[in-house]
Design an enzyme around this catalytic site. Sequence first.
Site, mmCIF file in Angstrom:
data_model
loop_
_atom_site.group_PDB
_atom_site.id
_atom_site.type_symbol
_atom_site.label_atom_id
_atom_site.label_comp_id
_atom_site.label_asym_id
_atom_site.label_seq_id
_atom_site.Cartn_x
_atom_site.Cartn_y
_atom_site.Cartn_z
ATOM 1 N N GLU A 99 0.763 -1.230 0.064
ATOM 2 C CA GLU A 99 0.011 0.015 0.009
ATOM 3 C C GLU A 99 0.815 1.239 0.099
ATOM 4 O O GLU A 99 0.418 2.427 -0.630
ATOM 5 C CB GLU A 99 -0.794 0.051 1.009
ATOM 6 N N ASP A 113 -15.702 -10.627 8.983
ATOM 7 C CA ASP A 113 -14.356 -10.521 8.690
ATOM 8 C C ASP A 113 -13.612 -10.099 10.029
ATOM 9 O O ASP A 113 -12.276 -10.438 10.172
ATOM 10 C CB ASP A 113 -14.030 -9.513 7.616
#
Length: 623
Positions: free
Chosen positions: A371, A429
Amino acid sequence: MAEYHCPDQKTLQQLRDIANRLRIDSIESTNASKSGHPTSCCSIAEIMSVLFFHTMKYKVSEPRDVSSDRFVLSKGHAAPILYAAWAEAGLFPRSDLLNLRKIDNDLEGHPTPRLNFIDVATGSLGQGLSCACGMAYTGKYFDKASYRTFCLVGDGESAEGSVWEAANFASFYKLDNLVAIVDVNRLGQSDPTLLQHDMESYRKRWDAFGWNAFVVDGHDVEALCRHFYEAEQVKDKPSVLICKTLKGKGIPGIENEMNWHGKALGDKAKSAIEAIESAMQDKNGPYKVARPEVTDDAKHFAPETVALSEPPSYKIGEKVATRNAYGTALAKLGNNSKRVIALDGDTKNSTFAITFQKSHPDRFIECYIAEQNLIGVGIGCSTRGRTIPFISGFACFLSRGFDQIRMGAISMTQVKFCGSHCGVSIGEDGPSQMALEDLGMFRSIPGCVVFYPSDGVSCERAVELAANHPNMVYIRSSRPATPVLYEKDEVFEIGKSKIIRQSENDTALVIGAGVTLHEAVKAADTLKAEGTHIRVMDIFCLKPIDQAALIANAKACGGKVVTVEDHYPAGGLGEAVAAALSGEKDIAVQHLCVRALPRSGPSAELMDMFGISANHIVKAVKS
């Protein structure tokens, strides 16, 4: 490989003299400001001389010319010698160098694009190579032009992982128009660097990352000329010159010594300059060195308004996730403008950037799970107005690149971000995937517009607005599918909110965004059935916030305000609203948000567990 022709001895001597001239300028300018990094400048003097006066193609008359070579000084603390190089090239008088670091001068301590010869701000180490990758990728694959990109990296910053993310990216995409130069001067700020002068270890590392690596004496101008030439002949892989140098080169008693990082020379400057001048044949110039000419083959773009190729096509009540609408809108923008590009970090099938990739595969950059580099590449792609980059990812993972985002603001970048999978509403999640701090992160960035759309129509329009905004933009998208609230021709504006439920006798103003706006609508229906009316506001744009509408509607509802958000308390919707209303009397704000560490579970149950469901809104209004 074409045959290399060594420059004649006169040219080589002039390059040596220019290097020493740049050393002297760096010492004098840092002494005038009583601060700076002259020893870090001295180690790269020959590199800068050869680059700026022998190798690079650029126009002094137009420093950001679209066809000129790019240069990124990743070790931004060596800014004085970069300024000195441009002054020597004739961009501005050398006397201006003595205004270094003064409050009324743009020759700042580290480079920023306030200067017309700087593309990206540097100084937070380890970021320049990623930006250079974006410039090189743009040159090779979008512009298909001749310009090359050079990035000077410090050996100290080579300990940063982002450097190796960039190295991996450059070799994977065969950026043969990119040259990195590593200044291995051995000394960091407080200690010697990790590898000191172990040049073979440096070479092996860059070679392992797929680069064409040269080990060079960084103070030998002829060797530098030769290796820059050889780098230009290499195809299908980037090149790196790993330059063995000495910090403080040319200064007796300071060269290659610790404890001189970031210090002006003070009363030692005079003797240092005398020693450097003694090595020069021509102390004064002007120096007549022929530079290669620019090939004008990059297209100039006319100003344009980027619009969706067709309006949103959703029906009222139809359920669509805003993350899905983001991808649809991006593809529509790409239909109308070839400057729109998309970048993602291996989440494109979740962020729906994949929709753009399918429509415009030649303008999609997969940056994989890196990222920091993803953001740096996007910043590099946006320079000189070549592209309009949209970067997407799970919003929680964008926080890994917060320093790159922060430096992007200093770079005055026009990059647009979209963060998906926000809050506890993503469900099973679990907390590692739940962005609950992203709004605070992007609200803290100066000049950054923050959109939080609540349905497919508003999300598509947010993407369209973002493409035309001259600064950084963040769009927060949601995972759950939510009902469409607006007609396709609804007009949205930066800094403006929407009222979606109201009556003449509303008893409270409830403000939501994304999934919580729909919870507010449910709460309004529940309360209406009981005879209580509330006004529901879709904030849409969190920054700049619609302060006038907030004040007017809060007063119209008796000064009672409830904010509800799928975000932690700090920095999000509630604090933004409270700040906007802080100067008003007789207004009370209740702030519903996620106040504890979340866990895995079904979306609706998590929203109720953490206090942001319709049930909790009803209770807050009644209280």
